[in-house]
Design a protein around this motif. Structure first.
Motif, PDB file in Angstrom:
ATOM      1  N   ALA A 125       4.775   6.858 -10.548  1.00 13.34           N
ATOM      2  CA  ALA A 125       3.319   6.941 -10.685  1.00 13.34           C
ATOM      3  C   ALA A 125       2.743   5.605 -11.141  1.00 13.34           C
ATOM      4  O   ALA A 125       1.693   5.176 -10.657  1.00 13.34           O
ATOM      5  CB  ALA A 125       2.948   8.051 -11.673  1.00 13.34           C
ATOM      6  N   ASP A 126       3.439   4.945 -12.070  1.00 20.15           N
ATOM      7  CA  ASP A 126       2.981   3.620 -12.526  1.00 20.15           C
ATOM      8  C   ASP A 126       2.948   2.626 -11.371  1.00 20.15           C
ATOM      9  O   ASP A 126       2.000   1.844 -11.230  1.00 20.15           O
ATOM     10  CB  ASP A 126       3.897   3.074 -13.629  1.00 20.15           C
ATOM     11  N   ARG A 127       3.985   2.659 -10.546  1.00 21.02           N
ATOM     12  CA  ARG A 127       4.053   1.735  -9.413  1.00 21.02           C
ATOM     13  C   ARG A 127       2.970   2.053  -8.378  1.00 21.02           C
ATOM     14  O   ARG A 127       2.393   1.153  -7.779  1.00 21.02           O
ATOM     15  CB  ARG A 127       5.450   1.754  -8.794  1.00 21.02           C
ATOM     16  N   GLN A 128       2.676   3.325  -8.184  1.00 19.00           N
ATOM     17  CA  GLN A 128       1.615   3.706  -7.254  1.00 19.00           C
ATOM     18  C   GLN A 128       0.250   3.242  -7.759  1.00 19.00           C
ATOM     19  O   GLN A 128      -0.565   2.708  -6.989  1.00 19.00           O
ATOM     20  CB  GLN A 128       1.625   5.219  -7.049  1.00 19.00           C
ATOM     21  N   LEU A 129       0.008   3.420  -9.045  1.00 16.79           N
ATOM     22  CA  LEU A 129      -1.256   2.958  -9.616  1.00 16.79           C
ATOM     23  C   LEU A 129      -1.382   1.440  -9.503  1.00 16.79           C
ATOM     24  O   LEU A 129      -2.462   0.923  -9.187  1.00 16.79           O
ATOM     25  CB  LEU A 129      -1.364   3.389 -11.079  1.00 16.79           C
ATOM     26  N   ALA A 130      -0.281   0.733  -9.742  1.00 14.74           N
ATOM     27  CA  ALA A 130      -0.300  -0.730  -9.628  1.00 14.74           C
ATOM     28  C   ALA A 130      -0.594  -1.155  -8.194  1.00 14.74           C
ATOM     29  O   ALA A 130      -1.356  -2.104  -7.969  1.00 14.74           O
ATOM     30  CB  ALA A 130       1.025  -1.316 -10.111  1.00 14.74           C
ATOM     31  N   ALA A 131       0.002  -0.448  -7.226  1.00 14.29           N
ATOM     32  CA  ALA A 131      -0.252  -0.769  -5.819  1.00 14.29           C
ATOM     33  C   ALA A 131      -1.725  -0.564  -5.490  1.00 14.29           C
ATOM     34  O   ALA A 131      -2.340  -1.377  -4.789  1.00 14.29           O
ATOM     35  CB  ALA A 131       0.625   0.082  -4.905  1.00 14.29           C
ATOM     36  N   TYR A 132      -2.321   0.491  -6.016  1.00 17.49           N
ATOM     37  CA  TYR A 132      -3.739   0.729  -5.763  1.00 17.49           C
ATOM     38  C   TYR A 132      -4.604  -0.330  -6.443  1.00 17.49           C
ATOM     39  O   TYR A 132      -5.574  -0.823  -5.859  1.00 17.49           O
ATOM     40  CB  TYR A 132      -4.164   2.130  -6.215  1.00 17.49           C
ATOM     41  N   GLU A 133      -4.258  -0.689  -7.673  1.00 12.52           N
ATOM     42  CA  GLU A 133      -5.024  -1.722  -8.387  1.00 12.52           C
ATOM     43  C   GLU A 133      -4.993  -3.052  -7.643  1.00 12.52           C
ATOM     44  O   GLU A 133      -5.982  -3.773  -7.622  1.00 12.52           O
ATOM     45  CB  GLU A 133      -4.491  -1.903  -9.808  1.00 12.52           C
ATOM     46  N   ARG A 134      -3.845  -3.376  -7.034  1.00 12.26           N
ATOM     47  CA  ARG A 134      -3.718  -4.637  -6.287  1.00 12.26           C
ATOM     48  C   ARG A 134      -4.537  -4.635  -5.004  1.00 12.26           C
ATOM     49  O   ARG A 134      -5.109  -5.648  -4.620  1.00 12.26           O
ATOM     50  CB  ARG A 134      -2.249  -4.917  -5.935  1.00 12.26           C
ATOM     51  N   THR A 135      -4.555  -3.481  -4.326  1.00 11.47           N
ATOM     52  CA  THR A 135      -5.100  -3.453  -2.969  1.00 11.47           C
ATOM     53  C   THR A 135      -6.370  -2.627  -2.804  1.00 11.47           C
ATOM     54  O   THR A 135      -7.103  -2.832  -1.839  1.00 11.47           O
ATOM     55  CB  THR A 135      -4.051  -2.865  -2.003  1.00 11.47           C
ATOM     56  N   ASP A 191      -6.403   0.263  -1.742  1.00  8.74           N
ATOM     57  CA  ASP A 191      -6.165   0.832  -0.418  1.00  8.74           C
ATOM     58  C   ASP A 191      -5.126   1.944  -0.540  1.00  8.74           C
ATOM     59  O   ASP A 191      -3.973   1.682  -0.900  1.00  8.74           O
ATOM     60  CB  ASP A 191      -5.667  -0.274   0.521  1.00  8.74           C
ATOM     61  N   MET A 192      -5.533   3.182  -0.261  1.00 10.98           N
ATOM     62  CA  MET A 192      -4.607   4.314  -0.354  1.00 10.98           C
ATOM     63  C   MET A 192      -3.459   4.191   0.637  1.00 10.98           C
ATOM     64  O   MET A 192      -2.357   4.651   0.380  1.00 10.98           O
ATOM     65  CB  MET A 192      -5.348   5.641  -0.143  1.00 10.98           C
ATOM     66  N   LYS A 193      -3.690   3.557   1.784  1.00 10.34           N
ATOM     67  CA  LYS A 193      -2.613   3.345   2.753  1.00 10.34           C
ATOM     68  C   LYS A 193      -1.517   2.488   2.132  1.00 10.34           C
ATOM     69  O   LYS A 193      -0.330   2.753   2.326  1.00 10.34           O
ATOM     70  CB  LYS A 193      -3.136   2.700   4.030  1.00 10.34           C
ATOM     71  N   ALA A 194      -1.876   1.490   1.356  1.00  9.48           N
ATOM     72  CA  ALA A 194      -0.882   0.650   0.680  1.00  9.48           C
ATOM     73  C   ALA A 194      -0.067   1.472  -0.315  1.00  9.48           C
ATOM     74  O   ALA A 194       1.141   1.262  -0.471  1.00  9.48           O
ATOM     75  CB  ALA A 194      -1.557  -0.516  -0.020  1.00  9.48           C
ATOM     76  N   VAL A 195      -0.732   2.428  -0.971  1.00  6.79           N
ATOM     77  CA  VAL A 195      -0.023   3.303  -1.915  1.00  6.79           C
ATOM     78  C   VAL A 195       0.982   4.164  -1.162  1.00  6.79           C
ATOM     79  O   VAL A 195       2.142   4.284  -1.554  1.00  6.79           O
ATOM     80  CB  VAL A 195      -1.010   4.176  -2.715  1.00  6.79           C
TER      81      VAL A 195
END
Length: 133
Positions: A100-110, A112-116
């Motif tokens: 979940a932490d990594r998913q939130l970080a991916a969203y914060e960076r991009t 973009d839900m597709k990136a998540v």
């Protein structure tokens, strides 16, 4: 490796350790459910970056510190079960965070839900051999 498998291996090692201690007539203090619920709430709310109450020390401590103590506590059992890789994954979770932490970080960076979703898919396939049919 799946976080769930690592957590299951940790629970297995804890149960084995407690079973051994029981047969050696060694027990632990029993704490009130309300106190345990407090730590459960803190873990849910703040995750790996939060603090839990160390009831023995009667103070707040970093969650990672308690997890390190737990890993040391069950190291012999993890070796007996051959689950060192799973324990190493628990250490990875402590350093990199949960899925979940990594998913939130991916969203914060991009933003973009597709990136998540791409991140989730990449982690799912990590370490797997997938054959094309």
């Amino acid at each position: 490796m799946d976080d769930t498998l690592a957590i299951a291996a940790l629970i297995q090692a804890v149960i084995a350790k407690l079973h051994k201690l029981l047969h050696q007539n060694i027990t632990f203090r029993v704490y009130r459910r309300r106190l345990l619920d407090e730590n459960r709430w803190r873990a849910s709310r703040y995750g790996i970056d939060g603090k839990l109450i160390d009831f023995g020390k009667e103070t707040e401590v970093e969650t990672r510190s308690l997890l390190n103590e737990l890993l040391e506590f069950v190291a012999t059992e993890a070796n007996e079960f051959g689950t060192q890789n799973e324990m190493a994954h628990i250490e990875r979770i402590m350093h990199e965070g949960t899925g979940a932490d990594r998913q939130l970080a991916a969203y914060e960076r991009t933003h973009d839900m597709k990136a998540v979703v791409d991140r989730i898919v990449a982690e799912t396939y990590e370490g797997l051999t997938v054959s094309q049919t």
